[in-house]
Design a protein around this motif. Structure first.
Motif, PDB file in Angstrom:
ATOM      1  N   LEU A  67     -10.680  24.383 -16.440  1.00  0.00           N
ATOM      2  CA  LEU A  67     -12.101  24.106 -16.476  1.00  0.00           C
ATOM      3  C   LEU A  67     -12.744  23.669 -17.761  1.00  0.00           C
ATOM      4  O   LEU A  67     -13.589  22.569 -17.771  1.00  0.00           O
ATOM      5  CB  LEU A  67     -12.972  25.197 -15.733  1.00  0.00           C
ATOM      6  CG  LEU A  67     -14.597  24.926 -15.619  1.00  0.00           C
ATOM      7  CD1 LEU A  67     -14.618  23.719 -14.547  1.00  0.00           C
ATOM      8  CD2 LEU A  67     -15.270  26.380 -15.153  1.00  0.00           C
ATOM      9  N   GLU A  68     -12.270  24.447 -18.671  1.00  0.00           N
ATOM     10  CA  GLU A  68     -12.716  24.096 -20.084  1.00  0.00           C
ATOM     11  C   GLU A  68     -12.257  22.677 -20.613  1.00  0.00           C
ATOM     12  O   GLU A  68     -13.151  21.883 -21.128  1.00  0.00           O
ATOM     13  CB  GLU A  68     -12.229  25.276 -21.041  1.00  0.00           C
ATOM     14  CG  GLU A  68     -12.897  25.021 -22.591  1.00  0.00           C
ATOM     15  CD  GLU A  68     -12.452  26.235 -23.375  1.00  0.00           C
ATOM     16  OE1 GLU A  68     -11.463  26.786 -23.119  1.00  0.00           O
ATOM     17  OE2 GLU A  68     -12.830  26.371 -24.384  1.00  0.00           O
ATOM     18  N   VAL A  69     -11.140  22.535 -20.341  1.00  0.00           N
ATOM     19  CA  VAL A  69     -10.601  21.149 -21.035  1.00  0.00           C
ATOM     20  C   VAL A  69     -11.037  19.898 -20.054  1.00  0.00           C
ATOM     21  O   VAL A  69     -11.465  18.705 -20.438  1.00  0.00           O
ATOM     22  CB  VAL A  69      -9.106  20.998 -20.984  1.00  0.00           C
ATOM     23  CG1 VAL A  69      -8.558  21.944 -21.789  1.00  0.00           C
ATOM     24  CG2 VAL A  69      -8.312  21.300 -19.703  1.00  0.00           C
ATOM     25  N   ALA A  70     -11.277  20.186 -18.463  1.00  0.00           N
ATOM     26  CA  ALA A  70     -11.635  19.378 -17.745  1.00  0.00           C
ATOM     27  C   ALA A  70     -13.187  18.885 -18.185  1.00  0.00           C
ATOM     28  O   ALA A  70     -13.729  17.715 -18.116  1.00  0.00           O
ATOM     29  CB  ALA A  70     -11.762  19.659 -16.209  1.00  0.00           C
ATOM     30  N   THR A  71     -14.032  20.007 -18.482  1.00  0.00           N
ATOM     31  CA  THR A  71     -15.519  19.664 -19.027  1.00  0.00           C
ATOM     32  C   THR A  71     -15.331  18.982 -20.209  1.00  0.00           C
ATOM     33  O   THR A  71     -16.319  17.960 -20.429  1.00  0.00           O
ATOM     34  CB  THR A  71     -16.265  20.964 -18.767  1.00  0.00           C
ATOM     35  OG1 THR A  71     -16.075  21.790 -17.756  1.00  0.00           O
ATOM     36  CG2 THR A  71     -17.723  20.652 -19.250  1.00  0.00           C
ATOM     37  N   TYR A  72     -14.428  19.355 -21.315  1.00  0.00           N
ATOM     38  CA  TYR A  72     -14.398  18.798 -22.519  1.00  0.00           C
ATOM     39  C   TYR A  72     -14.336  17.291 -22.551  1.00  0.00           C
ATOM     40  O   TYR A  72     -15.005  16.444 -23.139  1.00  0.00           O
ATOM     41  CB  TYR A  72     -13.503  19.428 -23.344  1.00  0.00           C
ATOM     42  CG  TYR A  72     -13.175  18.817 -24.699  1.00  0.00           C
ATOM     43  CD1 TYR A  72     -14.382  19.448 -25.842  1.00  0.00           C
ATOM     44  CD2 TYR A  72     -12.623  17.865 -25.090  1.00  0.00           C
ATOM     45  CE1 TYR A  72     -14.110  18.950 -27.056  1.00  0.00           C
ATOM     46  CE2 TYR A  72     -12.609  17.421 -26.309  1.00  0.00           C
ATOM     47  CZ  TYR A  72     -13.500  17.918 -27.528  1.00  0.00           C
ATOM     48  OH  TYR A  72     -13.455  17.508 -28.718  1.00  0.00           O
TER      49      TYR A  72
END
Lengths: 208, 208
Positions: free
Chosen positions: B96-101
């Motif tokens: 979720l973190e990298v997708a949002t980034y």
DNA sequence: CCTACCGATCGGTAGG
DNA sequence: CCTACCGATCGGTAGG
């Protein structure tokens, strides 16, 4: 040969009630939201009201004025609703919570107005556009100030108040684009969840 | 009487380089983003390129095609960037973190494309519009699935995965509307903060 | 609320 | 890449 009124009656269109400025604005809200200001012709608004295009001018002064009235009234209301909401509470976290709640709720319940404000403000000519921007900025600056206050007091933990304010406000704005009033979640539920998201974004330590 | 070329040279307009399909698209990106698809005339695109309107047709097939190519390419890229990003990590919170980034970073670095996708997709005629919607839905559904996965495993605590997914994605989308590339915060900083906001929204328990 | 009409501009084509 | 031109439609006005 049929009489003109009979021909009109035979078209099967729903009976026209009374056309007034409010009815014109309501149709404009729907069509501007669907296709945008530049994508909507006055002839389409007139057709929806079952009148001829020139007859619209009995209820408005111009297409620009129609847009201007919609944007000014909408942003006025957002601002006064915000001020009423934060006045009712004192704690900074609670203020952010209610401010987010009313802003989210407004976008869930007035999606047409919200979509038009955010998409068509650039189509509004000066000086009306600057007045709308001023309303928006006043609201955003105040929310940013709220967050900065929470940072300063140590209640909030966030790198940058401006970025957090935009993130919180804009996730609410977008509700107008995806929320389905006929769906499983009521508008109040969506608003409540967004208010919680706002507190989480600033990492507020909340009871319960 | 002056020669035609001398008159043109005397206008003071910057020297025209070479007009090609890429140059036309670049100008269209700027003008569509500024005024919207319906608010932009081909004559304005031509003027910006210092050619006559009919000459545009040497570099594109129609105004609709120009819009369609922009929207299709943009949403294709978002999707492939997303897939590459989540493939690189395994943990659901990290995903979720990298997708949002990457989603936030794209909107900070490609604001014109983002604004057009979100404002003018309704101006695109079928069947091209449905293809763009399909790309968007694929991305949103996958992010929603990611959040649901985190809820099911107990890593995330959020009432509704769909609402959380929209909130996270849409706060990123809005970056395109307010981020100033010349400002104090670099695009990567804004993206990093939004990735953090996403984890906070789902209440992920992260180390550090 | 209508018919009749206006100048301006639109996206696009013909034919070099 | 240009000039010349097309039919369609735009927002708006005149004058009932």
């Amino acid at each position: 040969m049929e009489a003109k009124s009979a021909v009109r009656r035979s078209t099967g269109a729903t009976a026209r009630v009374s056309v007034n400025p409010g009815a014109v604005r309501d149709v404009a809200l729907t069509l501007f939201a669907e296709r945008g200001y530049h994508g909507t012709a006055l002839s389409q608004i007139a057709k929806s009201l079952q009148i001829q295009t020139p007859s619209l001018y009995n209820h408005m002064s111009s297409k620009q004025d129609l847009l201007g009235a919609i944007l000014q009234d909408t942003t006025d209301r957002v601002l006064s609703e915000y001020e009423d909401a934060i006045e009712a509470v004192d704690d900074v976290a609670e203020r952010l919570e209610v401010a987010t709640y009313v802003y989210a709720l407004r976008h869930a319940t007035h999606p047409r107005e919200a979509v038009i404000v955010n998409r068509d403000v650039t189509a509004l000519e000066e000086p009306a556009r600057s007045a709308v921007y001023a309303n928006r900025r006043k609201h955003a600056d105040s929310v940013r100030g709220l967050i900065q206050e929470g940072i300063d007091s140590g209640e909030f933990a966030v790198d940058n108040a401006t970025v957090a304010a935009f993130a919180i406000l804009e996730m609410c704005v977008s509700i107008a684009r995806w929320f389905d009033p006929g769906g499983l979640i009521p508008a109040e539920g969506v608003a409540r969840q967004h208010a919680q998201f706002a507190l989480r974004i600033v990492s507020a330590h909340v009871a319960g």
